[in-house]
Design an enzyme around this catalytic site. Structure first.
Site, PDB file in Angstrom:
ATOM      1  CB  VAL A 169      -1.028   0.139   1.243  1.00  0.00           C
ATOM      2  CG1 VAL A 169      -2.001  -1.173   1.112  1.00  0.00           C
ATOM      3  CG2 VAL A 169      -0.169  -0.152   2.552  1.00  0.00           C
TER       4      VAL A 169
ATOM      5  CE1 TYR B  96      -1.981   1.849  14.869  1.00  0.00           C
ATOM      6  CE2 TYR B  96      -3.356   2.367  16.949  1.00  0.00           C
ATOM      7  CZ  TYR B  96      -3.291   1.914  15.743  1.00  0.00           C
ATOM      8  OH  TYR B  96      -4.177   0.993  15.490  1.00  0.00           O
TER       9      TYR B  96
ATOM     10  CG  ASN C 229      -8.170  -3.770   7.254  1.00  0.00           C
ATOM     11  OD1 ASN C 229      -8.691  -3.684   8.319  1.00  0.00           O
ATOM     12  ND2 ASN C 229      -7.402  -4.801   7.044  1.00  0.00           N
TER      13      ASN C 229
END
Length: 246
Positions: A63, A151, A85
């Site tokens: 990705v 994150y 996802n």
């Protein structure tokens, strides 16, 4: 079936929530493309879906690579559902300021979703519309002391990227929404959040007092991918047992 005649791409579809989501979308009639860097697991997952009566294929996808997305878009220009996802956990790093970790988290969690939108929004617009579902997290809404700063930042970026796509491309018939899982079973890349002691501490903040399940996230994705949510765009759907409400 809610997705009959639709083609859905699920990134990170070889394992975990992505695999469960791919299975559910296929069971509702979608032709599902399992897109992942995990080739053996991805092919196996596509074969499992087909063996259960669904329609599925595997496409290798990193990705973070623009050219890989371009190849996928050329191979499946019919895709009218994109589930971004693919992602990695932020709890596997001891140093919250680890620069390599920051770059890795941003590349996979944010750039990956951006590239998916970059390549499929124009195709969806040309076809008259489509749906994008981005997987964010409760970590994109609040700060935490058990994950790398990158994150939280990456999942927050997904949250607002989704709204930007929703607002800008609604006139083209495209809906974009985000799903925000709470405490789920550990990921392949989990570190501290896989520790039973840490998980128990986190569970004390969850009003429903349990972990979420991958199928509960998949059902939220199905709702947003289907016409059941036809007047929803730019929405944040929390699947967190009440964590963000407490």
């Amino acid at each position: 079936m809610k997705l009959a005649g639709k083609t859905a791409i699920v990134t990170g579809g070889a394992w975990g929530m992505g695999a469960v989501t791919a299975e559910l979308l296929a069971s509702e009639g979608a032709d599902v493309v399992v897109a992942d860097v995990l080739e053996d697991e991805g092919r196996s997952q596509a074969e499992k879906i087909a063996a259960n009566g669904g329609k599925s294929s595997f496409h290798r996808l990193d990705v973070t690579e623009d050219s890989a997305w371009a190849e996928l878009a050329a191979a499946r220009p019919d895709a009218d559902i994109l589930v971004n996802n693919a992602g990695i956990s932020g709890s596997g790093y001891a140093d919250p300021f680890d620069l390599d970790a920051w770059h890795n988290l941003m590349a996979i969690n944010v750039t990956g979703a951006f590239l998916g939108c970059r390549h499929f929004v124009p195709k969806m617009a040309a076809a008259g519309g489509g749906v994008i579902v981005n997987i964010s997290s409760i970590s994109g809404v609040v700060g935490q002391d058990v994950v790398h700063h990158g994150y939280n930042a990456s999942k927050g970026a997904i949250r607002v990227l989704t709204k930007s796509v929703a607002v800008r491309h609604a006139p083209e018939g495209i809906r974009a929404n985000s799903v925000h899982p709470g405490l789920m079973p550990p990921m392949r890349t989990s570190g501290a959040t896989a520790d039973p002691v840490v998980r128990e501490r986190m569970l004390r903040r969850v009003p429903m007092a349990r972990n979420g399940r991958a199928d509960e996230v998949a059902k939220a994705v199905l709702f947003l991918a289907s016409d059941d949510s036809s007047y929803c765009t730019g929405v944040e759907l929390y699947v967190d047992g009440g964590f963000l409400a407490s």
